[in-house]
Enzyme design. Structure first.
Site, PDB file in Angstrom:
ATOM      1  N   SER A 164       1.979  -9.061  -1.196  1.00 10.43           N
ATOM      2  CA  SER A 164       2.591  -8.013  -0.394  1.00 10.43           C
ATOM      3  C   SER A 164       3.395  -8.364   0.508  1.00 10.43           C
ATOM      4  CB  SER A 164       1.911  -6.801  -0.191  1.00 10.43           C
ATOM      5  OG  SER A 164       2.386  -5.948   0.651  1.00 10.43           O
ATOM      6  N   TYR A 177      -5.699  -3.522   4.110  1.00  6.53           N
ATOM      7  CA  TYR A 177      -4.815  -3.623   2.927  1.00  6.53           C
ATOM      8  C   TYR A 177      -3.827  -4.819   3.427  1.00  6.53           C
ATOM      9  CZ  TYR A 177      -1.272  -3.307  -0.449  1.00  6.53           C
ATOM     10  OH  TYR A 177      -0.297  -3.354  -1.670  1.00  6.53           O
TER      11      TYR A 177
END
Length: 281
Positions: A164, A177
């Protein structure tokens, strides 16, 4: 039918896609099937992958759906044996399972702006943080242990992880995250080095900001207008828009093609509408 970005033939390749019950990885699974691959779509949501497989097979492609918990080695091995029987040994592994959890997310972006009743950094649930790390990191490591073993024995194969943009620069509110995806990027490089002498290539993509069921409420108000957070994202994205899920496919196909990317291993490819290139000034 998807409009495939590259005319790469994956005929007879067995492609295993984890997280295929979601929109992004489900699209990847459909694309590989459309390109001739025999696809094993894995997800904890059995109904979603069974439906995906039915749709792909109705279009004349080969796709099987399997219920799989990427945090359960025994269950993964059981699914592995089914895939071997149904489709054959894995040639390409897409580690797409992952995600965030509200228990690991703060309500405030900056601590000095906290308001009464908000969940701050000091209120984060340790079990939520643990779950996010396990889902993203171990959820990449464990399927690789199961499906890459036969690649190492054959001395060929490709692993593609889904990292990501958070792995490069962490976003506010989601410390677990961001940290977990940074671990995925690092693990990608580790795998590439570890398997370098076996013929296995390992890379990752780092998607930018996409609208998904997970983040829709963070990006848009109930009336469809952008939230303040959404406006911040778009202001920091040179192309001024979100990335579409199908725009990931070109990078995915390229990195998984043994001819086109034969000397490429250990990279994390941003697909982010320019977000990572912009300083904000």
């Amino acid at each position: 039918m998807l409009e495939l970005p590259l005319k790469i033939d994956f005929t007879n390749k067995v492609v295993v896609v984890t997280g295929a019950g979601g929109i992004l990885c489900g699209t990847m699974a459909k694309a590989f099937a459309q390109a001739g691959a025999k696809v094993a779509a894995l997800d904890l949501n059995e109904e979603a992958v069974k439906k995906l497989a039915e749709e792909a097979e109705a279009e004349g492609h080969i796709c099987k759906g399997y219920k799989a918990n990427v945090l359960d080695s025994e269950e993964l091995e059981s699914v592995h044996q089914k895939v071997l029987t149904d489709l054959g040994p894995c040639d390409i592994l897409i580690n797409g399972a992952g995600g965030n959890n509200p228990r690991a997310t703060t309500d405030n972006e900056y601590h000095h702006e906290k308001k009464e009743g908000q969940k701050t950094f000091f209120d984060l649930d340790p079990s939520g943080v643990d779950f996010v790390f396990k889902l993203n990191f171990q959820g990449t490591l464990l399927p690789t242990q199961v499906f890459a073993k036969e690649m190492a024995e054959r001395e060929s194969g490709c692993i593609l992880n889904v990292s990501s943009m958070n792995a490069y620069i962490p976003l506010t509110k989601i410390p677990a995250y961001s940290g977990a995806k940074a671990a995925v990027s690092n693990f990608t490089q580790w795998l590439a080095t570890h398997f370098a002498g076996t013929g296995i290539r390992c890379n990752a993509i780092a998607p930018g900001f996409l609208v998904s069921n997970q983040n829709r409420s963070l990006l848009f108000q109930e009336d469809g207008t952008p939230t303040p957070r959404s406006n911040k994202i778009l202001a920091g994205t040179p192309m001024g828009r979100f990335v579409e899920g199908e725009e990931l496919l070109g990078g995915v196909f390229f990195l998984c093609d043994d001819k086109a990317a034969s000397a490429i291993t250990g990279i994390v490819l941003p697909i982010d509408a320019g977000y990572s290139a912009y300083s904000g000034v």
